[in-house]
Structures are given as C-alpha cells and as structure tokens.
Design a protein around this motif. Sequence first.
Motif, PDB file in Angstrom:
ATOM      1  N   PRO A   4       0.826  -1.208   0.000  1.00  0.00           N
ATOM      2  CA  PRO A   4       0.000   0.000   0.000  1.00  0.00           C
ATOM      3  C   PRO A   4       0.861   1.260   0.000  1.00  0.00           C
ATOM      4  CG  PRO A   4      -0.806  -1.586   1.602  1.00  0.00           C
ATOM      5  CD  PRO A   4       0.476  -2.150   1.076  1.00  0.00           C
ATOM      6  N   GLY A   5       0.474   2.193  -0.839  1.00  0.00           N
ATOM      7  CA  GLY A   5       1.206   3.461  -0.907  1.00  0.00           C
ATOM      8  C   GLY A   5       2.368   3.442  -1.880  1.00  0.00           C
ATOM      9  N   GLU A   6       2.704   2.255  -2.404  1.00  0.00           N
ATOM     10  CA  GLU A   6       3.817   2.174  -3.363  1.00  0.00           C
ATOM     11  C   GLU A   6       3.263   2.202  -4.795  1.00  0.00           C
ATOM     12  OE1 GLU A   6       6.922  -0.555  -0.732  1.00  0.00           O
ATOM     13  OE2 GLU A   6       5.763  -1.509  -2.309  1.00  0.00           O
ATOM     14  N   ALA A   7       4.093   2.664  -5.730  1.00  0.00           N
ATOM     15  CA  ALA A   7       3.696   2.685  -7.145  1.00  0.00           C
ATOM     16  C   ALA A   7       4.551   1.689  -7.920  1.00  0.00           C
ATOM     17  CB  ALA A   7       3.907   4.087  -7.704  1.00  0.00           C
ATOM     18  N   PHE A   8       3.957   1.119  -8.955  1.00  0.00           N
ATOM     19  CA  PHE A   8       4.700   0.217  -9.834  1.00  0.00           C
ATOM     20  C   PHE A   8       4.583   0.772 -11.262  1.00  0.00           C
ATOM     21  CE2 PHE A   8       4.780  -4.376 -11.738  1.00  0.00           C
ATOM     22  CZ  PHE A   8       6.086  -4.188 -12.151  1.00  0.00           C
ATOM     23  N   THR A   9       5.728   1.061 -11.856  1.00  0.00           N
ATOM     24  CA  THR A   9       5.752   1.592 -13.223  1.00  0.00           C
ATOM     25  C   THR A   9       6.520   0.628 -14.109  1.00  0.00           C
ATOM     26  OG1 THR A   9       5.774   3.838 -12.335  1.00  0.00           O
ATOM     27  CG2 THR A   9       6.394   3.596 -14.642  1.00  0.00           C
ATOM     28  N   VAL A  10       5.996   0.387 -15.309  1.00  0.00           N
ATOM     29  CA  VAL A  10       6.730  -0.419 -16.285  1.00  0.00           C
ATOM     30  C   VAL A  10       6.862   0.385 -17.568  1.00  0.00           C
ATOM     31  CG1 VAL A  10       5.876  -2.597 -15.322  1.00  0.00           C
ATOM     32  CG2 VAL A  10       4.691  -1.581 -17.282  1.00  0.00           C
ATOM     33  N   CYS A  11       7.903   0.084 -18.338  1.00  0.00           N
ATOM     34  CA  CYS A  11       8.114   0.791 -19.599  1.00  0.00           C
ATOM     35  C   CYS A  11       8.521  -0.217 -20.663  1.00  0.00           C
ATOM     36  CB  CYS A  11       9.217   1.846 -19.419  1.00  0.00           C
ATOM     37  SG  CYS A  11       9.546   2.776 -20.933  1.00  0.00           S
ATOM     38  N   ASP A  12       7.882  -0.146 -21.826  1.00  0.00           N
ATOM     39  CA  ASP A  12       8.248  -1.027 -22.938  1.00  0.00           C
ATOM     40  C   ASP A  12       7.842  -0.340 -24.239  1.00  0.00           C
ATOM     41  OD1 ASP A  12       8.794  -4.398 -23.008  1.00  0.00           O
ATOM     42  OD2 ASP A  12       8.225  -3.397 -24.877  1.00  0.00           O
ATOM     43  N   LEU A  13       8.566  -0.666 -25.297  1.00  0.00           N
ATOM     44  CA  LEU A  13       8.203  -0.127 -26.609  1.00  0.00           C
ATOM     45  C   LEU A  13       6.888  -0.709 -27.109  1.00  0.00           C
ATOM     46  CD1 LEU A  13      11.594  -0.299 -28.580  1.00  0.00           C
ATOM     47  CD2 LEU A  13      10.277   1.776 -28.083  1.00  0.00           C
ATOM     48  N   PHE A  14       6.605  -1.981 -26.766  1.00  0.00           N
ATOM     49  CA  PHE A  14       5.459  -2.689 -27.350  1.00  0.00           C
ATOM     50  C   PHE A  14       5.476  -2.479 -28.878  1.00  0.00           C
ATOM     51  CE2 PHE A  14       4.042  -1.735 -22.925  1.00  0.00           C
ATOM     52  CZ  PHE A  14       4.015  -3.040 -22.474  1.00  0.00           C
ATOM     53  N   GLU A  15       4.368  -1.943 -29.444  1.00  0.00           N
ATOM     54  CA  GLU A  15       4.313  -1.794 -30.914  1.00  0.00           C
ATOM     55  C   GLU A  15       4.934  -0.480 -31.403  1.00  0.00           C
ATOM     56  OE1 GLU A  15       1.759  -2.282 -28.817  1.00  0.00           O
ATOM     57  OE2 GLU A  15       0.170  -3.479 -29.713  1.00  0.00           O
ATOM     58  N   SER A  16       5.426   0.356 -30.494  1.00  0.00           N
ATOM     59  CA  SER A  16       5.970   1.658 -30.925  1.00  0.00           C
ATOM     60  C   SER A  16       7.303   1.489 -31.645  1.00  0.00           C
ATOM     61  CB  SER A  16       6.192   2.567 -29.719  1.00  0.00           C
ATOM     62  OG  SER A  16       4.984   2.808 -29.065  1.00  0.00           O
ATOM     63  N   ASP A  17       7.643   2.529 -32.420  1.00  0.00           N
ATOM     64  CA  ASP A  17       8.918   2.491 -33.141  1.00  0.00           C
ATOM     65  C   ASP A  17      10.080   2.593 -32.163  1.00  0.00           C
ATOM     66  OD1 ASP A  17       7.656   2.299 -35.546  1.00  0.00           O
ATOM     67  OD2 ASP A  17       7.624   4.481 -35.886  1.00  0.00           O
ATOM     68  N   ALA A  18      11.121   1.832 -32.462  1.00  0.00           N
ATOM     69  CA  ALA A  18      12.343   1.923 -31.658  1.00  0.00           C
ATOM     70  C   ALA A  18      13.067   3.224 -32.002  1.00  0.00           C
ATOM     71  CB  ALA A  18      13.233   0.727 -31.938  1.00  0.00           C
ATOM     72  N   PRO A  19      13.859   3.760 -31.056  1.00  0.00           N
ATOM     73  CA  PRO A  19      14.485   5.061 -31.307  1.00  0.00           C
ATOM     74  C   PRO A  19      15.655   5.031 -32.282  1.00  0.00           C
ATOM     75  CG  PRO A  19      15.011   4.252 -29.092  1.00  0.00           C
ATOM     76  CD  PRO A  19      14.035   3.296 -29.674  1.00  0.00           C
ATOM     77  N   ASP A  20      16.184   3.876 -32.650  1.00  0.00           N
ATOM     78  CA  ASP A  20      17.298   3.842 -33.613  1.00  0.00           C
ATOM     79  C   ASP A  20      17.277   2.518 -34.368  1.00  0.00           C
ATOM     80  OD1 ASP A  20      18.972   1.842 -32.091  1.00  0.00           O
ATOM     81  OD2 ASP A  20      18.931   3.445 -30.593  1.00  0.00           O
ATOM     82  N   GLN A  21      18.131   2.472 -35.388  1.00  0.00           N
ATOM     83  CA  GLN A  21      18.189   1.310 -36.288  1.00  0.00           C
ATOM     84  C   GLN A  21      18.523   0.012 -35.574  1.00  0.00           C
ATOM     85  OE1 GLN A  21      18.878   0.508 -39.988  1.00  0.00           O
ATOM     86  NE2 GLN A  21      16.964   1.651 -39.943  1.00  0.00           N
ATOM     87  N   ALA A  22      19.550   0.083 -34.732  1.00  0.00           N
ATOM     88  CA  ALA A  22      20.002  -1.151 -34.068  1.00  0.00           C
ATOM     89  C   ALA A  22      18.900  -1.698 -33.163  1.00  0.00           C
ATOM     90  CB  ALA A  22      21.268  -0.868 -33.256  1.00  0.00           C
ATOM     91  N   ASN A  23      18.210  -0.815 -32.484  1.00  0.00           N
ATOM     92  CA  ASN A  23      17.124  -1.223 -31.595  1.00  0.00           C
ATOM     93  C   ASN A  23      15.946  -1.779 -32.425  1.00  0.00           C
ATOM     94  OD1 ASN A  23      15.370   0.515 -28.839  1.00  0.00           O
ATOM     95  ND2 ASN A  23      15.737  -1.636 -29.163  1.00  0.00           N
ATOM     96  N   THR A  24      15.706  -1.189 -33.609  1.00  0.00           N
ATOM     97  CA  THR A  24      14.647  -1.683 -34.504  1.00  0.00           C
ATOM     98  C   THR A  24      14.959  -3.129 -34.904  1.00  0.00           C
ATOM     99  OG1 THR A  24      14.351   0.538 -35.378  1.00  0.00           O
ATOM    100  CG2 THR A  24      13.444  -1.262 -36.700  1.00  0.00           C
ATOM    101  N   LYS A  25      16.224  -3.369 -35.209  1.00  0.00           N
ATOM    102  CA  LYS A  25      16.647  -4.714 -35.609  1.00  0.00           C
ATOM    103  C   LYS A  25      16.469  -5.698 -34.433  1.00  0.00           C
ATOM    104  CE  LYS A  25      20.718  -6.561 -37.771  1.00  0.00           C
ATOM    105  NZ  LYS A  25      22.132  -6.320 -37.933  1.00  0.00           N
ATOM    106  N   GLU A  26      16.867  -5.247 -33.254  1.00  0.00           N
ATOM    107  CA  GLU A  26      16.740  -6.081 -32.046  1.00  0.00           C
ATOM    108  C   GLU A  26      15.263  -6.442 -31.822  1.00  0.00           C
ATOM    109  OE1 GLU A  26      17.627  -3.835 -28.504  1.00  0.00           O
ATOM    110  OE2 GLU A  26      17.999  -5.611 -27.279  1.00  0.00           O
ATOM    111  N   MET A  27      14.375  -5.457 -31.968  1.00  0.00           N
ATOM    112  CA  MET A  27      12.942  -5.690 -31.758  1.00  0.00           C
ATOM    113  C   MET A  27      12.411  -6.700 -32.779  1.00  0.00           C
ATOM    114  SD  MET A  27      11.844  -3.991 -29.150  1.00  0.00           S
ATOM    115  CE  MET A  27      10.073  -4.079 -29.352  1.00  0.00           C
ATOM    116  N   ALA A  28      12.837  -6.504 -34.053  1.00  0.00           N
ATOM    117  CA  ALA A  28      12.319  -7.388 -35.109  1.00  0.00           C
ATOM    118  C   ALA A  28      12.798  -8.820 -34.888  1.00  0.00           C
ATOM    119  CB  ALA A  28      12.786  -6.881 -36.467  1.00  0.00           C
ATOM    120  N   LYS A  29      14.021  -8.953 -34.389  1.00  0.00           N
ATOM    121  CA  LYS A  29      14.588 -10.297 -34.208  1.00  0.00           C
ATOM    122  C   LYS A  29      13.961 -11.026 -33.015  1.00  0.00           C
ATOM    123  CE  LYS A  29      18.971 -12.662 -33.867  1.00  0.00           C
ATOM    124  NZ  LYS A  29      20.076 -12.630 -32.948  1.00  0.00           N
TER     125      LYS A  29
END
Length: 309
Positions: free
Chosen positions: A65-90
Amino acid sequence: MTTAHDTAPLPRELSDVRGWFPALDQVLFEWLLTRQENRGERGDLLELGVFMGKSAIFLGRHLRPGEAFTVCDLFESDAPDQANTKEMAKSYASLTREAFERNYLSFHDALPTVLQGPSSLAAEHIKPASCRFVHVDASHLYEHVHGDIATAQQALLPNGIVVLDDFRSEHTPGVAVATWEAVLNRGLHPICLSTQKLYGTWGDPGPVQDELIAMADAREDCGLSIQDAAGHRIVRLRSRGMPAPDFPYSRHGAPVAKDRPAAVAGTSSAPQTRPPGKKPGRSPVARIAVDVLPPVITRAVRRRRSRRY
Ligand SMILES: C[S@@+](CC[C@H](N)C(=O)[O-])C[C@H]1O[C@@H](n2cnc3c(N)ncnc32)[C@H](O)[C@@H]1O
C-alpha cells in the motif's frame, strides 16, 4: 492488429507466461523484496522491458500500500534507432501491449502505470530517489543499457536494488560493457550474480550480501562461490535444480492435473505454500540416508544429485 500472442490461451500459472525469468532469479527477487518489506523499507517498483509480463507479474505481487509500480516497454511503438529496430524485429516481433496487459490482469486486479515508448521515458516520469527495486531488462544494446543504468541510479533510494539482465550472455556484449563500467566507474556495488543477472546497489552491499550468503549456504539447491575483483566482493549463485517459488494461480484457475497443492486463484495476497528461501525438505529416506551413511558417501550422493539438474 491481432497476433498469435493475443489469441494465446489465458495463463493459468506464471509458467504459462512466455518470458525469461529463471527459477534462481525468481528466488532472488522474492528473497530481496521480502527482506526489504520485513525491514520496513518502502519505495516504488520499476521495470524497464516487460515483454509478455512474466517478471512484471512477479514484481506486482510485492506492491505494498502506498507504493507505485511503473513499467516501460516499446510494445508496438517504433524503436528510437536502427540497431534497436533490428533487435525488436529479431526477438520481440509479435509483442503487443494488449497481450502484456491481458497476462498481467490475469494475476492482478489493476495494471501498473504503463509507459509505452523507449526506456528513456522513465527518466522523465520517475521521481528521483523514489524506488526500492528497479529491473533493467529492455534493450540489450550498450547505449540503451548505459542510459537505463543512469535512470536506475537516479530512481533508487539509498539502499535500493537494481537488477541488470543478461549482463554476461554471449549475444549481449553491450550489457556486459555497460554493467562493468557502472561497477568500475559509476559506484555500483555488486550484491550477487546469478547466471543471467547482476544484482547491485549504490548503497552498502555488505549487510545484504552477508544474509544472502547465509541463505544460499543453507540451501542444497543453491551453488555459492565468493571471489574478490577490483575491490568488490563478488557473490556468485547458481541453481542446482532449484524450484521456482510458489506463486498463486491466475484468476483463470488451477491446472487440472498438476502435482502441486492448489493456491488461491487471482489474488495478489495469496499465501505461499513454502516460505521463500527455505530449504526444500528432504524425503524421509533421504533424511535417514544422511543420518546413517558415512559422510564421504553422502557427499558423493549429493554431488550426483546436483549433476542431474
Ligand atoms: C528481454 S524482454 C523483457 C523480458 C521480461 N522482463 C521477462 O521477464 O519476461 C525485453 C523487452 O524490452 C523491450 N524493449 C526493447 N528495446 C526497448 C527500448 N529501447 N525501450 C523500452 N523497451 C524496449 C522489448 O519490447 C521487450 O519486451
């Protein structure tokens, strides 16, 4: 867009959720979070990189109680750079936010705060010195992990814990570089290493390490070795057939034919059937064998058993 994951059967238990969260790491998460809770250490939880929700579902059970839980993920969003796009696709091509949320809500009544986008978003949303536990498991490329470690350092309370995934896997050299750079140049103290993850703190690692060593020593299913490196005590833990901690079934019910006692479905406060970190009991035959056989034979039997796992 409907994907294979959206139409996958609803998970009945945590092991039905796809992901990368080995039993040893589940044991360590459970032990470290419970230790914080027993000591009255309160703070928020943060996970960067959730995939289908396996470790997030586990973490969500420790939200107090009183604590927050935050998560972060790209999910279907575009990756911020080429290498990350490749990582996501793979590796994560078919991931959707809907599939994550569906899995999460199978085990919990409410979602965490979900940030959709690059993990750098978290630095803007998380208050400095607000978190007791941060799991860094998003992109495994150096630039991203370097930034995620900075986010974790800023987010954590003085004795908070950061967990860095895949810090020594063959295919993730960038995580290794970012991790050891943080240890050598950015004040991160390793608490322990599992096969996949490094657990660390910017606080004093000594007390938690001492207790962890005692816990590991008391378990037959946990290998332990201790080394010194560049002034750091490195505690290395290894599973010897360690079972995952008990975790309540989802709201979709207990599996029909499983050789384990039924836990309460769909709650985040269901009791566990074995306290975390407790040595699993030996069978009566094994107990008698340990009592009557000469130590040299008992040790040989233990070695054979540990090799089986
Ligand atoms: C290894 S998986 C996470 C596994 C999860 N923690 C578990 O235990 O199953 C990595 C996740 O990071 C996400 N990801 C990759 N690059 C990212 C980035 N730059 N920002 C945020 N998330 C990212 C992917 O979409 C994927 O869901």
